[in-house]
Design an enzyme around this catalytic site. Structure first.
Site, PDB file in Angstrom:
ATOM      1  N   ASP A   1      66.949  29.620  65.826  1.00 50.97           N
ATOM      2  CA  ASP A   1      67.155  28.174  65.737  1.00 50.97           C
ATOM      3  C   ASP A   1      67.209  27.743  64.271  1.00 50.97           C
ATOM      4  OD1 ASP A   1      64.451  28.686  65.222  1.00 50.97           O
ATOM      5  OD2 ASP A   1      63.778  27.828  67.102  1.00 50.97           O
TER       6      ASP A   1
ATOM      7  N   ASP B   1      53.587  22.797  73.346  1.00 46.40           N
ATOM      8  CA  ASP B   1      54.117  22.138  74.548  1.00 46.40           C
ATOM      9  C   ASP B   1      54.914  23.110  75.428  1.00 46.40           C
ATOM     10  OD1 ASP B   1      56.422  22.532  73.073  1.00 46.40           O
ATOM     11  OD2 ASP B   1      56.925  20.408  72.865  1.00 46.40           O
TER      12      ASP B   1
ATOM     13  N   HIS C   1      57.414  25.152  74.398  1.00 48.51           N
ATOM     14  CA  HIS C   1      58.815  25.416  74.033  1.00 48.51           C
ATOM     15  C   HIS C   1      59.006  26.851  73.566  1.00 48.51           C
ATOM     16  CE1 HIS C   1      57.811  23.749  69.784  1.00 48.51           C
ATOM     17  NE2 HIS C   1      58.028  25.040  69.620  1.00 48.51           N
TER      18      HIS C   1
ATOM     19  N   GLU D   1      62.726  22.135  74.058  1.00 48.76           N
ATOM     20  CA  GLU D   1      61.557  21.328  74.360  1.00 48.76           C
ATOM     21  C   GLU D   1      61.438  21.130  75.877  1.00 48.76           C
ATOM     22  OE1 GLU D   1      59.432  21.007  72.193  1.00 48.76           O
ATOM     23  OE2 GLU D   1      60.001  19.894  70.399  1.00 48.76           O
TER      24      GLU D   1
END
Ligand code: F6R
Length: 260
Positions: free
Chosen positions: A67, A136, A138, A143
């Site tokens: 990413d 979270d 990811h 996400e």
């Protein structure tokens, strides 16, 4: 999915570096997918030690990014390309020509995303993709509620992720809102997925990903769909696993000839 519980981050780094070294022995021009953030650093330092010791030959190795931030100018020290050049490519002595990633500074971000998926496929696909996990849940920067079939595309970071990453920037406001990330569908095309999670802050995300239901709310749960996924966790990150004793016993009884 194989879950390996290691005493600490250094042991996790060594274990994964050994698996990567075995991959390059089997396939010298393998394509290694790398992640950024703090978690994979012990893997990179263990790889560097192997190169220095002469036990790892990366003379034909290829490396690709998971990413990239959107909107940081090319060459920004916190762009993931620059981070990976500093942390992985330069220490291992792998030249920039054998390193690729999504172009977060492109004018046409949608075209850059499409081009990156095509480039990965044209390069024969990723052999081993190293992953971290967000608090979270990811993976990459997919996400919560990312499509489990998603391809490389632009995503908006949650405020939680921006806050988690603020430590790398001079001020929290400098953390970009957008990223280009391999999609979950893209990540699942890698031949081997290896997720490393360390520290108590990751324990809840780990238990949801490994023992919870497959769901877009926890993007890392998509690893449950992959035929060869390895999750390496230290004791702190393993703290909420109900099957921890089973995972320990399984790994202890693993035949010597079987690597990760
Ligand atoms: C970054 C990436 C992210 C990180 C995750 C955890 O390339 O893929 O999914 O792995 O945000 O970051 P750390 O390791 O800093 O806790």
């Amino acid at each position: 999915m194989e879950i390996v519980i290691v005493p600490d981050a250094a042991a996790g780094g060594e274990l994964i570096a050994t698996a990567i070294a075995e991959l390059f022995t089997r396939k010298p021009d393998a394509l290694l997918g790398v992640a950024t953030g703090s978690t994979p650093l012990p893997v990179y330092r263990a790889l560097e030690a192997k190169v220095e010791a002469g036990t790892l030959d990366v003379s034909r190795a290829r490396v690709c990014q998971l990413d990239e931030y959107v909107g940081l100018p090319a060459g920004h020290p916190q762009s993931y390309r620059e981070v990976l050049l500093r942390e992985v490519l330069e220490p291992l002595g792998i030249p920039g020509e054998r390193f690729t990633g999504p172009d977060g500074a492109a004018e046409d971000i949608a075209a850059a995303a499409l081009a990156y998926d095509r480039e990965l496929a044209a390069g024969g696909g990723v052999d081993l993709q190293l992953l971290g996990i967000g608090t979270d849940g990811h993976i990459g920067f997919n996400e919560p509620c990312s499509s489990l079939a998603s391809r490389t595309r632009i995503k908006t970071l949650t405020e939680q992720t921006r806050a988690d990453n603020a430590r790398f920037f001079d001020s929290p406001d400098e953390v970009p809102h957008h990223v280009l990330t391999q999609g979950i569908g893209t990540i699942l095309e890698a031949r081997h997925l290896v997720l490393l999670a360390t520290g108590a802050a990751k324990a809840h995300a780990v238990v949801q990903a490994v023992e919870g239901p497959l769901c877009a709310l926890v993007p890392a749960s998509a690893l449950q769909l992959h035929p060869h996924a390895t999750v390496v966790v230290d004791e702190a990150a393993a703290a909420e696993l109900r099957l921890a004793d089973y995972f320990r016993a399984t790994y202890a009884a693993k035949p010597d000839w079987q690597s990760l």
